[in-house]
Design a protein around this motif. Structure first.
Motif: not given
Ligand SMILES: *Cc1c(COP(=O)(O)O)cnc(C)c1O
Length: 386
Positions: A221-227
């Motif tokens: 996605k455009i920014i990520t948390a890893g998941g």
């Protein structure tokens, strides 16, 4: 200009390779870590706060609420869990029905199924790839009645509890009109804003028109948390319930383990929030970069036989994934074959949900636009350029 297709495809491949200045494999979308990611992650490890306790979750929730203009935000483990909890908050129960679009990523229908509810598929608009408010309205007019503030499907006698439109590939759908129809028919509106973080419709952030918006921060996605994922809402009661449900429904106490309902372990870990907070600080840079990339694609495809998908009217899209529209299925298959075999990753639009075995018997209404797009749309590389 009408060139022979093979030449045209090779020209597209050359152009994409020139954009990314590389001849190696070009992925569809890869994350970028150029900010405080390492610093915040190191802080998690140094302090040992990598899991369910730590300051980054709170900080992220505060910042994403501010960014979107929503009053409340609740971080979760992923977009799918955000959708699941949103449906529970909407009161979706066994044998209820939920309206959604067939042209969609599988997560929405999975979440509906986790609630033992049934999807109803309504068509999208061609120019947004998101749920069509006019088709939604005509379906509801013909097929439902309102009883005790509940929308009843006349054919199945089931309650239609919620509606989940998607802002496909980051492009806002006609969400204000959809909201109006849902209000009129007593249907709870959840926006699948998984792909549209940073996209605005009529100057309001996507996900803030419905009672709830659900976001995803998966690696693509455009920014990520890893998941990761997030629920946004302006409703305090819903926000509180969302927090409670996603944190095992634990009743706060200094040491006792009391839980007052079946809850879920859907809370975003601190280490994911650390990564995500650093990404959020870069979101506006990413959007500028991606909008610029879209402009270059648009200019290139003006002189080609393929149509570039532009942001819908009244919207400012994050252009998460760029799409082109080919002339027919044959052309699409050829394009996919030639690009992928030459190291340029492209992907067709999702298989329509009603064509999947789990949903083949679901109620469907005039899916012409979805079918048309399904035969023609291809996503092309859309990572931010360096
Ligand atoms: C990515 C995505 C989701 C699910 O998000 P996860 O974080 O992968 O669970 C839901 N809906 C849409 C439209 C998506 O693109």
């Amino acid at each position: 200009m009408s060139k022979n297709n093979d030449n045209q495809n090779l020209a597209v491949i050359d152009f994409i390779k020139s954009i990314y200045s590389k001849d190696k494999f070009i992925p569809l979308h890869e994350p970028r870590f150029k900010g405080n990611e390492k610093k915040y992650l190191r802080e998690c490890i140094d302090t040992t706060f990598v899991s369910s306790v730590g300051k980054f979750v709170d900080q992220f929730e505060e910042k994403i609420a501010k960014y979107t203009g929503a009053k409340y935000a609740v971080a979760t483990t992923n977009g799918t869990s955000s959708l699941h909890v949103s449906l529970i908050l909407a009161g979706v129960e066994k044998n209820n029905e939920v309206i959604t679009q067939p042209l969609n990523f599988i997560a929405t229908c999975n979440a509906i199924s986790y609630c033992s509810a049934k999807p109803i598929f309504i068509d999208v608009d061609k120019d947004t790839m998101g749920l069509s408010p006019s088709k939604l309205k005509s379906f509801l007019e013909k097929n439902t009645l309102i009883k005790n503030k509940k929308c009843i499907n006349k054919k199945t006698k089931r309650v239609i509890k919620a509606c989940v439109p998607t802002h496909s590939y980051g492009h806002p759908c006609r969400i204000d009109e959809i909201k109006k129809v849902c209000d009129e028919y007593c249907i709870f509106l959840i926006e699948d804003a998984a792909e549209s973080v940073g996209s605005f419709y009529k100057k309001k952030h996507t996900g803030t028109y419905g009672q709830i918006g659900a976001m995803s921060f998966n690696g693509n996605k455009i920014i990520t948390a890893g998941g990761g994922g997030c629920i946004i809402t302006n409703n305090k009661v819903l926000a509180k319930k969302a927090k409670h449900l996603t944190t095992t429904a634990k009743v706060p106490h200094k040491w006792n383990f009391n839980h007052d309902m079946i809850g879920y372990n859907y809370r975003m870990p601190n280490i994911n929030a650390a990564l995500l907070l650093a990404q959020l600080e870069k979101l506006n840079d990413f959007i500028d970069n991606k909008r610029n990339l879209a402009k270059r694609y648009e200019a290139f495809f003006k002189n080609a036989d393929y149509e570039f998908f532009k942001e819908p009217k009244n919207s400012k899209s994050n252009y998460w994934l760029n799409s082109i529209i080919l002339k027919n299925k044959h052309q699409k298959d050829k394009f996919l074959e030639q690009t992928n075999s030459r190291g340029v990753m492209t992907r067709p639009i999702w298989t329509l949900m009603n064509d999947l075995p789990m949903f083949k018997d679901a109620e469907c209404h005039n899916l012409n636009n979805s079918k048309w797009l399904d035969e023609r749309v291809v996503n092309i590389p859309s990572s931010t350029t360096l």
